[in-house]
Scaffold this active site. Structure first.
Site, PDB file in Angstrom:
ATOM      1  N   CYS A 141     -14.480  22.528   4.234  1.00  0.00           N
ATOM      2  CA  CYS A 141     -14.443  21.319   5.252  1.00  0.00           C
ATOM      3  C   CYS A 141     -13.825  19.511   4.568  1.00  0.00           C
ATOM      4  CB  CYS A 141     -15.971  20.951   5.807  1.00  0.00           C
ATOM      5  SG  CYS A 141     -15.668  20.307   7.334  1.00  0.00           S
ATOM      6  N   CYS A 155     -15.153  16.929   6.483  1.00  0.00           N
ATOM      7  CA  CYS A 155     -16.466  16.649   5.994  1.00  0.00           C
ATOM      8  C   CYS A 155     -16.133  15.771   4.863  1.00  0.00           C
ATOM      9  CB  CYS A 155     -17.414  17.071   5.860  1.00  0.00           C
ATOM     10  SG  CYS A 155     -17.306  19.247   7.414  1.00  0.00           S
ATOM     11  N   ASP A 156     -14.881  15.733   4.333  1.00  0.00           N
ATOM     12  CA  ASP A 156     -15.166  15.616   2.544  1.00  0.00           C
ATOM     13  C   ASP A 156     -13.967  14.866   2.117  1.00  0.00           C
ATOM     14  OD1 ASP A 156     -18.037  16.473   2.584  1.00  0.00           O
ATOM     15  OD2 ASP A 156     -16.993  18.611   2.144  1.00  0.00           O
TER      16      ASP A 156
END
Ligand code: NDP
Length: 309
Positions: A134, A137-138
């Site tokens: 992701c 997300c990261d």
């Protein structure tokens, strides 16, 4: 047999939010968390893009808070996974863990989706410390660093472009000599100066120093093996929605996502609603999953009112 007014399957942002709304609407919801309580979000560490947390929030803390919030309004949160369903008539029949049978007047499916991984032991070893599925997300952790994205579809292109805005350099590891992605996404990738596409390449191993990712060993179709130096390894080779159990009863799209009607959580069976990633191949964010959980609970409430009037 226990009869439940509103049964929710799935313990992620969609399921917990549905439980918050359904309990506040007096539907006495029962939620079974499934195999991964907390959902996919718990495979990441820190969440920086969920509104309301200017300093970010630990993913497990966020999920625990949602669970507690649902419980505080009276939702019954239980351990267990649905193993069989009969959605041919109401009340629906659901079997939990192969033994307990339940009847449900309405059903909210929030079973999520799983990101696909390559299945390499080295990839497993560095999950959460350099390996991610992701970018939204990261990606932020890789500012001015070098990363690789595996895959040649729209998601891979989108993730590579997102990462290109943060990282110094992005490699795309594509197993064929063409993208699967739409033309417009391909053109954007080709126009990005810091994206280099490695065609005809498969990953043999994710390399690391025991603490995090340091590189990847690639095998090109012509037999050449070579290493690239990277700090992050992102998978974008598709997701598998957890919809198999419902396939005999509900309309799914070609990729297996549950089809919902227009701007609603209604599925092809009246009284069955779907929320979160099991019905969303596009946005796949905690906040969009939560929003659709709210929609599903509101739709279930409306359905029950209409049935009883
Ligand atoms: P796709 O199935 O479209 O693409 C998967 C990609 O991963 C393909 O390039 C595939 O290669 C590659 N791949 C699969 N398995 C492996 C493997 N084991 N090793 C290496 N590479 C592998 O999935 P997406 O998630 O990209 O997209 C899903 C759907 O969502 C699509 O319909 C897409 O169009 C849509 N979408 C649309 C967006 C938009 O409109 N902006 C954004 C994101 C998704 P190969 O091609 O060789 O099979």
């Amino acid at each position: 047999m226990e009869r439940i007014k509103c049964l929710i399957l799935g313990g992620g942002p969609a399921g917990y939010t549905a439980a918050i709304y359904a309990s506040r609407a007096n539907l006495s919801p029962v939620l079974y968390e499934g195999i991964q309580p907390g959902g996919q979000l718990t495979t990441t560490t820190f969440v920086e893009n969920f509104p309301g947390f200017p300093g970010g929030v630990d993913a497990n803390t966020l999920m625990d808070s949602m669970r507690e919030q649902a419980k505080s309004f009276g939702a019954s949160i239980r351990q267990g996974t649905a193993t069989a369903v009969e959605l041919g008539g109401r009340p629906f029949r659901i079997t939990i863990d192969g033994e307990e049978e339940l009847e449900a007047e309405t059903l909210i499916i929030a079973t999520g989706a799983q990101a696909r991984y390559l299945g390499l032991p080295s990839e497993e070893k560095y999950k959460g410390s350099g390996v991610s599925a992701c970018a939204t997300c990261d990606g932020f952790f890789y500012r001015k660093k070098t990363v690789a994205v595996v895959g040649g579809g729209d998601t891979a292109c989108e993730e590579a472009l997102y990462l290109a805005g943060l990282a110094k350099k992005v490699y795309m590891i594509v197993r064929r000599d063409v993208f699967r992605a739409s033309r417009i996404m391909q053109e954007k990738v080709f126009a990005a100066e810091n994206i280099e596409v490695l065609w005809n390449c498969n990953t043999q191993e994710v390399l690391g120093d025991g603490f995090g990712v340091t590189g990847a060993r690639l095998l090109r179709k012509d037999g050449t093996v070579f290493d690239i130096d990277i700090d992050g390894f992102f998978l974008a080779i598709g997701h598998t929605p957890a919809s198999e159990l419902f396939a005999p009863w509900l309309t799914l799209d070609a990729a297996g996502y549950i089809v919902t009607e227009g701007k609603s959580a209604c599925t092809s069976v009246p009284g069955v609603f779907a929320a979160g990633d099991v019905q969303d191949s596009r946005y796949r964010q905690a906040v969009t999953a939560a929003a659709s959980g709210c929609m599903a609970a509101r739709d279930a409430e409306k359905f029950l009112i209409e049935q009883n009037s």
